[in-house]
Each structure stands twice: as C-alpha cells, then as structure tokens.
Design a protein around this motif. Structure first.
Motif, PDB file in Angstrom:
ATOM      1  N   PRO A 190       2.081 -14.373 -17.082  1.00  0.00           N
ATOM      2  CA  PRO A 190       1.327 -13.804 -15.959  1.00  0.00           C
ATOM      3  C   PRO A 190       1.760 -12.395 -15.566  1.00  0.00           C
ATOM      4  CG  PRO A 190       2.773 -15.561 -15.194  1.00  0.00           C
ATOM      5  CD  PRO A 190       2.788 -15.608 -16.683  1.00  0.00           C
ATOM      6  N   ALA A 191       3.050 -12.085 -15.655  1.00  0.00           N
ATOM      7  CA  ALA A 191       3.500 -10.752 -15.243  1.00  0.00           C
ATOM      8  C   ALA A 191       3.117  -9.695 -16.274  1.00  0.00           C
ATOM      9  CB  ALA A 191       5.009 -10.748 -15.017  1.00  0.00           C
ATOM     10  N   ARG A 192       3.173 -10.040 -17.553  1.00  0.00           N
ATOM     11  CA  ARG A 192       2.750  -9.080 -18.577  1.00  0.00           C
ATOM     12  C   ARG A 192       1.244  -8.868 -18.526  1.00  0.00           C
ATOM     13  NH1 ARG A 192       5.294 -10.736 -24.157  1.00  0.00           N
ATOM     14  NH2 ARG A 192       4.294  -8.776 -24.771  1.00  0.00           N
ATOM     15  N   TYR A 193       0.514  -9.922 -18.208  1.00  0.00           N
ATOM     16  CA  TYR A 193      -0.932  -9.776 -18.016  1.00  0.00           C
ATOM     17  C   TYR A 193      -1.223  -8.854 -16.843  1.00  0.00           C
ATOM     18  CZ  TYR A 193      -5.620 -11.098 -16.408  1.00  0.00           C
ATOM     19  OH  TYR A 193      -6.916 -11.078 -15.957  1.00  0.00           O
ATOM     20  N   HIS A 194      -0.513  -9.058 -15.730  1.00  0.00           N
ATOM     21  CA  HIS A 194      -0.717  -8.194 -14.569  1.00  0.00           C
ATOM     22  C   HIS A 194      -0.375  -6.751 -14.902  1.00  0.00           C
ATOM     23  CE1 HIS A 194       0.318  -6.117 -10.819  1.00  0.00           C
ATOM     24  NE2 HIS A 194      -0.680  -6.820 -10.305  1.00  0.00           N
ATOM     25  N   GLN A 195       0.716  -6.547 -15.626  1.00  0.00           N
ATOM     26  CA  GLN A 195       1.117  -5.181 -15.974  1.00  0.00           C
ATOM     27  C   GLN A 195       0.056  -4.507 -16.837  1.00  0.00           C
ATOM     28  OE1 GLN A 195       3.638  -3.423 -14.813  1.00  0.00           O
ATOM     29  NE2 GLN A 195       3.028  -1.623 -16.011  1.00  0.00           N
ATOM     30  N   GLY A 196      -0.492  -5.244 -17.798  1.00  0.00           N
ATOM     31  CA  GLY A 196      -1.552  -4.683 -18.629  1.00  0.00           C
ATOM     32  C   GLY A 196      -2.784  -4.344 -17.832  1.00  0.00           C
ATOM     33  N   LEU A 197      -3.134  -5.214 -16.891  1.00  0.00           N
ATOM     34  CA  LEU A 197      -4.279  -4.958 -16.018  1.00  0.00           C
ATOM     35  C   LEU A 197      -4.034  -3.729 -15.148  1.00  0.00           C
ATOM     36  CD1 LEU A 197      -6.945  -5.741 -14.596  1.00  0.00           C
ATOM     37  CD2 LEU A 197      -5.620  -7.395 -13.242  1.00  0.00           C
ATOM     38  N   LEU A 198      -2.832  -3.620 -14.582  1.00  0.00           N
ATOM     39  CA  LEU A 198      -2.479  -2.469 -13.759  1.00  0.00           C
ATOM     40  C   LEU A 198      -2.587  -1.173 -14.567  1.00  0.00           C
ATOM     41  CD1 LEU A 198      -1.299  -1.211 -11.142  1.00  0.00           C
ATOM     42  CD2 LEU A 198       0.979  -1.752 -12.046  1.00  0.00           C
ATOM     43  N   GLU A 199      -2.068  -1.183 -15.778  1.00  0.00           N
ATOM     44  CA  GLU A 199      -2.116   0.022 -16.615  1.00  0.00           C
ATOM     45  C   GLU A 199      -3.553   0.451 -16.883  1.00  0.00           C
ATOM     46  OE1 GLU A 199       0.117  -1.200 -19.989  1.00  0.00           O
ATOM     47  OE2 GLU A 199       2.066  -0.993 -18.975  1.00  0.00           O
ATOM     48  N   ARG A 200      -4.437  -0.508 -17.098  1.00  0.00           N
ATOM     49  CA  ARG A 200      -5.829  -0.162 -17.355  1.00  0.00           C
ATOM     50  C   ARG A 200      -6.538   0.321 -16.103  1.00  0.00           C
ATOM     51  NH1 ARG A 200      -3.313  -2.513 -20.765  1.00  0.00           N
ATOM     52  NH2 ARG A 200      -3.849  -2.569 -22.983  1.00  0.00           N
ATOM     53  N   ALA A 201      -6.169  -0.223 -14.954  1.00  0.00           N
ATOM     54  CA  ALA A 201      -6.738   0.279 -13.701  1.00  0.00           C
ATOM     55  C   ALA A 201      -6.302   1.720 -13.444  1.00  0.00           C
ATOM     56  CB  ALA A 201      -6.330  -0.628 -12.540  1.00  0.00           C
ATOM     57  N   LEU A 202      -5.021   1.995 -13.645  1.00  0.00           N
ATOM     58  CA  LEU A 202      -4.524   3.359 -13.449  1.00  0.00           C
ATOM     59  C   LEU A 202      -5.190   4.332 -14.424  1.00  0.00           C
ATOM     60  CD1 LEU A 202      -0.718   2.554 -12.988  1.00  0.00           C
ATOM     61  CD2 LEU A 202      -2.305   3.284 -11.195  1.00  0.00           C
ATOM     62  N   ALA A 203      -5.365   3.896 -15.664  1.00  0.00           N
ATOM     63  CA  ALA A 203      -6.003   4.753 -16.662  1.00  0.00           C
ATOM     64  C   ALA A 203      -7.457   5.046 -16.308  1.00  0.00           C
ATOM     65  CB  ALA A 203      -5.917   4.103 -18.042  1.00  0.00           C
ATOM     66  N   ALA A 204      -8.087   4.113 -15.568  1.00  0.00           N
ATOM     67  CA  ALA A 204      -9.479   4.302 -15.156  1.00  0.00           C
ATOM     68  C   ALA A 204      -9.607   5.202 -13.932  1.00  0.00           C
ATOM     69  CB  ALA A 204     -10.121   2.949 -14.875  1.00  0.00           C
ATOM     70  N   GLY A 205      -8.467   5.610 -13.356  1.00  0.00           N
ATOM     71  CA  GLY A 205      -8.498   6.493 -12.202  1.00  0.00           C
ATOM     72  C   GLY A 205      -8.237   5.830 -10.875  1.00  0.00           C
ATOM     73  N   VAL A 206      -7.912   4.541 -10.885  1.00  0.00           N
ATOM     74  CA  VAL A 206      -7.579   3.850  -9.633  1.00  0.00           C
ATOM     75  C   VAL A 206      -6.242   4.380  -9.105  1.00  0.00           C
ATOM     76  CG1 VAL A 206      -7.059   1.620  -8.569  1.00  0.00           C
ATOM     77  CG2 VAL A 206      -8.809   1.770 -10.357  1.00  0.00           C
ATOM     78  N   GLN A 207      -6.182   4.694  -7.813  1.00  0.00           N
ATOM     79  CA  GLN A 207      -4.908   5.029  -7.189  1.00  0.00           C
ATOM     80  C   GLN A 207      -4.359   3.761  -6.554  1.00  0.00           C
ATOM     81  OE1 GLN A 207      -4.848   8.383  -4.505  1.00  0.00           O
ATOM     82  NE2 GLN A 207      -2.812   7.863  -3.719  1.00  0.00           N
ATOM     83  N   VAL A 208      -3.148   3.390  -6.896  1.00  0.00           N
ATOM     84  CA  VAL A 208      -2.516   2.180  -6.380  1.00  0.00           C
ATOM     85  C   VAL A 208      -1.346   2.584  -5.500  1.00  0.00           C
ATOM     86  CG1 VAL A 208      -1.397   0.003  -6.955  1.00  0.00           C
ATOM     87  CG2 VAL A 208      -3.235   0.881  -8.422  1.00  0.00           C
ATOM     88  N   ALA A 209      -1.360   2.115  -4.258  1.00  0.00           N
ATOM     89  CA  ALA A 209      -0.324   2.468  -3.283  1.00  0.00           C
ATOM     90  C   ALA A 209       0.444   1.214  -2.872  1.00  0.00           C
ATOM     91  CB  ALA A 209      -0.961   3.127  -2.061  1.00  0.00           C
ATOM     92  N   PRO A 210       1.590   0.940  -3.509  1.00  0.00           N
ATOM     93  CA  PRO A 210       2.414  -0.194  -3.099  1.00  0.00           C
ATOM     94  C   PRO A 210       3.210   0.144  -1.845  1.00  0.00           C
ATOM     95  CG  PRO A 210       3.494   0.995  -4.853  1.00  0.00           C
ATOM     96  CD  PRO A 210       2.177   1.696  -4.616  1.00  0.00           C
ATOM     97  N   ARG A 211       3.810  -0.872  -1.253  1.00  0.00           N
ATOM     98  CA  ARG A 211       4.640  -0.702  -0.047  1.00  0.00           C
ATOM     99  C   ARG A 211       3.846   0.046   1.037  1.00  0.00           C
ATOM    100  NH1 ARG A 211       6.895   0.793  -4.584  1.00  0.00           N
ATOM    101  NH2 ARG A 211       6.658   3.002  -4.090  1.00  0.00           N
ATOM    102  N   CYS A 212       2.582  -0.280   1.140  1.00  0.00           N
ATOM    103  CA  CYS A 212       1.684   0.448   2.041  1.00  0.00           C
ATOM    104  C   CYS A 212       0.752  -0.546   2.736  1.00  0.00           C
ATOM    105  CB  CYS A 212       0.882   1.479   1.250  1.00  0.00           C
ATOM    106  SG  CYS A 212      -0.197   2.514   2.270  1.00  0.00           S
ATOM    107  N   PRO A 213       1.289  -1.356   3.648  1.00  0.00           N
ATOM    108  CA  PRO A 213       0.440  -2.352   4.300  1.00  0.00           C
ATOM    109  C   PRO A 213      -0.663  -1.727   5.145  1.00  0.00           C
ATOM    110  CG  PRO A 213       2.578  -2.198   5.394  1.00  0.00           C
ATOM    111  CD  PRO A 213       2.681  -1.380   4.135  1.00  0.00           C
ATOM    112  N   ALA A 214      -1.805  -2.359   5.144  1.00  0.00           N
ATOM    113  CA  ALA A 214      -2.889  -1.988   6.047  1.00  0.00           C
ATOM    114  C   ALA A 214      -2.696  -2.744   7.356  1.00  0.00           C
ATOM    115  CB  ALA A 214      -4.239  -2.318   5.434  1.00  0.00           C
ATOM    116  N   SER A 215      -2.864  -2.055   8.465  1.00  0.00           N
ATOM    117  CA  SER A 215      -2.616  -2.692   9.769  1.00  0.00           C
ATOM    118  C   SER A 215      -3.870  -2.840  10.620  1.00  0.00           C
ATOM    119  CB  SER A 215      -1.569  -1.894  10.552  1.00  0.00           C
ATOM    120  OG  SER A 215      -1.971  -0.541  10.700  1.00  0.00           O
TER     121      SER A 215
END
Length: 432
Positions: A190-215
């Motif tokens: 599951p973690a390698r699958y998630h990492q692969g998915l994350l890499e493809r999202a980033l490559a598509a131009g998605v900006q991912v902001a961790p440690r950034c809760p919405a309030s």
C-alpha cells in the motif's frame, strides 16, 4: 513468551514504511486561488487530483499530516470488490436495478485499479493472488457455499469452495471450517502504491501541501474560501477526501462516518519453509467473523502481516500488538513464540448502511466511507469524483444520489463501538 520478549524490538510505525519511506515534500507557499482544492492526500484525494490536473484544472491538495500518513499506508494491502451488503439486501433497500449497479461498481473498482497500476507502471508488488475467505464455524461455511450457488445473473465472480478436509491446501491451520477462494482478489504494497500515485499526481502538476491542515471552509460568492495553516486559498471546487479522519471541519460529513481503529502487526522473519506451510498459495486471507481478522504474507514472504479490530478505545500499538499476536497464535500455533517487529494502527470509516458514499453537499464534493475495504474503492471513487468535478458524464456512479444516513445524537464520536464490539465478539463465539 513474555510481553517484554514479544515487543522487545517492536516499531510502532507501519511495516510498509520500512521500504517505502514517507515523502518529504517542502512547505511551499500556497497559491492564492486554484480551480480545485482537495482536502486529504490519501488514495481518494490524490486520485481526484490526478483527474482534475490531467483535465487542465489547477489543483492543490492539503493534508494535516504527511501525504499518505493515514490508512492509505497503514492498511493490509488487500483488494476486493469491496461492497459489503449482498444483492438481496441492496435490492430491498434500493430496488433490483440500483442493487445491480452498486455491485457492478465494486467489481469495476477491482478491475480498474489493476489496470491503473499496469498502465501507469507503478512498482508496488501488485498481484492477483486470490482471497481465501475462511468460515469460522460450520454454519458460516454452509452460508458461504450456498451464496456461491445463488450469484445473481450478470454479477457472477470467479470463486470456488474449499471444504474443511482440503483447507490445508490454502491455509496451514485447522482453526476454520473451510471457506471460499475468490480468485480475482488482489494484493499490493500500500505505501509503494501511494508513493507511485503521489509521483504521478506531482508530475501532472498537482501541488501537494503536507502538514497544512484546513481549519475553515466558507462560501465567498461562487468560490470557496479555505483557511489553512499556511494561509487562505480561494477555490472554485472543493473535494473532501478525509474518510476515517473526517473531523469538525465538515460536521455534516463527520456525523455520517464512523471512525474505527484497525490494528496490524508484522512478525519477525519466519524460519525457512514455514510460510510455505502457513500460506502456501500466497493468498490474502480474511474470515467470516463480525470482528474480522485479515492477514497475508509480506511481499517477500518472510513475515505474516496480521490485522483486526482489537477495540475502539485502545490506540496504543504496544497494547494492541500482544492482543493481535494472541489472536494470530490461535490460528497459527507455530507463531506463538515469534516476536512482533511492528505494531501500528489507523482509522477506517464505516457508514450506517455499510456502503461508501460520494456526491456533493453544500457545493462540496466528497467520497468516503469505504467500510474497511477501501484500497480499491477509494482509488476508483476518488477517480470518479475527479471526473465529476470536471463535469464528465462517466464520473456518475450507481452510488450517486443515495441518502447518506446518520443517527440521532451522533456527532462523530462513536460511543457505541465499545459495547458493539463486545457484543459481536460474543456472537462470533456462537455456532451461527
């Protein structure tokens, strides 16, 4: 074996993280405006974001923790058709046509994730290994066998019955009464699958902001104003993808999902040849208990990864680990003296009707409530929600438009779980 011996070198992080380290993404400045803002960087959120980004929409994903910190990298890596209610139960609630459609969505989710992993070239130990679903008593074996003979036309799945006398061909244990092999079910890291998915999202131009809760989420004209730990972002569309970690940011959704702790352990490496006796065909395994156990071999077939619902209130893996180990040893007595290398937990989201739900509320899209079987469905329905944001016809599913139930006095704190688990544990001991 004493508690201290059992847990002497035990980590309280998921086994999966050992060879799929969590991504270290920078604390980048957030854009002032985006087309799509997704809350939650697990499977659901990243699949939705991948669709919208590839569809030409500027997309931001925010998460209170690291990307994939929740159950997307804490689960058992088992993939099924994932719809818990059967055809008769669904037909009684929703009519035969809708029931057929819902069950077809589950089957499509299994086929879709296999094709996604293949077409995207994600290296994540994905395999169609089949599931041995074990009967914990004789009555449950008869029920499983009867169900196979009554599959609705058009919804047939490849499966075969394994009587108790032949059980050791599938599982090195006498602790069950036979079972059924569902031949198309799959396993994944599951973690390698998630990492692969994350890499493809980033490559598509998605900006991912961790440690950034919405309030806070407020409506500002035709847009949403989302307050985060790094500032305010205006978004045309918002997707809520928080599943078992849904909180008071979205109280309407919080009242409709039940967070349940799911616990797992990994054993120390097993002696040579033992795995070939315990899980000879590399199946994933689950059983018919209401308080279910689920387990499998690690991808390298050196360890048993064993999971279950230990309790509602206990979230300390150093306490839950020995409890799971004791349950595992009742199934595999050979493992009674094998220490635990990892013990961890995460939160899945159940719903009151045992169905996942996706749709739109107060203008915000959502998908959640996978009832403990979300690797395939969270991916598939996350993708569908992304398509719905894009306004694509193919994004519509048989689950759209279903009433998302709650209960009076329920606000998101499942006070009823502890007695419920106790009741079901007692019921699992009965020959019914």
């Amino acid at each position: 074996m004493t508690h201290d011996d059992l847990m002497a070198h035990c980590k309280t992080t998921p086994y999966w993280w050992d060879n799929a380290q969590r991504p270290s993404l920078p604390d980048a400045v957030l854009p002032a405006t985006v087309d799509v803002l997704v809350i939650g960087a697990g499977y659901t959120g990243l699949h939705a974001a991948l669709q919208t980004a590839r569809g030409g929409r500027s997309t931001l994903v925010v998460d209170a923790e690291e990307a994939g910190w929740g159950c997307s990298t804490r689960n058992g890596g088992q993939i099924s058709t994932s719809i818990k209610p059967g055809f008769d139960q669904l037909a009684k609630r929703h009519g035969e046509e809708r029931a057929f459609g819902i069950l077809r969505e589950g089957q499509q989710s299994l086929a879709w994730i296999a094709e996604f992993v293949r077409s995207e070239g994600i290296d994540c130990d994905f395999g169609q290994v089949g599931r041995f679903h074990a009967a914990h008593n004789a009555a449950q074996y008869e029920a499983l066998a009867a169900k196979l003979t009554k599959q609705p036309k058009g919804l047939e799945v490849r499966a075969h019955v394994v009587p108790r006398a032949e059980q050791r061909r599938e599982l090195g244990s006498d602790g069950y009464w036979g079972g059924v092999v569902y031949e198309q079910h799959c396993s994944v890291h599951p973690a390698r699958y998630h990492q692969g998915l994350l890499e493809r999202a980033l490559a598509a131009g998605v900006q991912v902001a961790p440690r950034c809760p919405a309030s806070a989420i407020d409506k500002q004209g035709a847009q949403f104003c989302v307050t985060t730990a790094r500032g305010v972002v205006l978004a045309r569309d918002v997707v809520i993808a928080t599943n078992g970690y849904t909180g008071n940011l979205t109280p309407w959704l919080q009242r409709r999902v039940i967070p349940i702790g799911s616990y797992m352990i990994a054993t120390d490496p097993l002696p040579e040849g033992l795995m070939d006796r315990l899980i000879p065909k590399n199946r994933i395994v689950s059983d018919t208990r209401k308080v279910v156990f689920y387990y499998r071999a690690s991808p390298d077939r050196r360890r048993i990864l064993f999971g279950g619902r230990v309790s509602h209130q206990e979230t300390n893996p150093r306490v839950s680990g020995p409890k799971l180990h004791a349950d595992m040893a009742t199934i595999f007595p050979e493992l009674a003296e094998v220490p635990i290398s990892h013990s961890w937990c995460g939160f899945v989201a159940y719903t009151f009707d045992e169905l996942m739900h996706l749709g739109k509320h107060e203008g915000m899209h959502y998908a959640m409530g996978y009832c403990g079987a979300g690797v395939g469905t969270s991916s598939y329905f996350g993708m569908r929600i992304g398509q719905q944001v894009l306004g694509l016809k193919e994004g519509q599913t048989a689950l759209n438009g279903l009433a998302f139930e709650t209960r009076p006095l329920y606000s998101g704190n499942p006070w009823f779980l502890a007695p419920s688990i106790g009741y079901y544990r007692l019921r699992d001991r009965l020959p019914i």
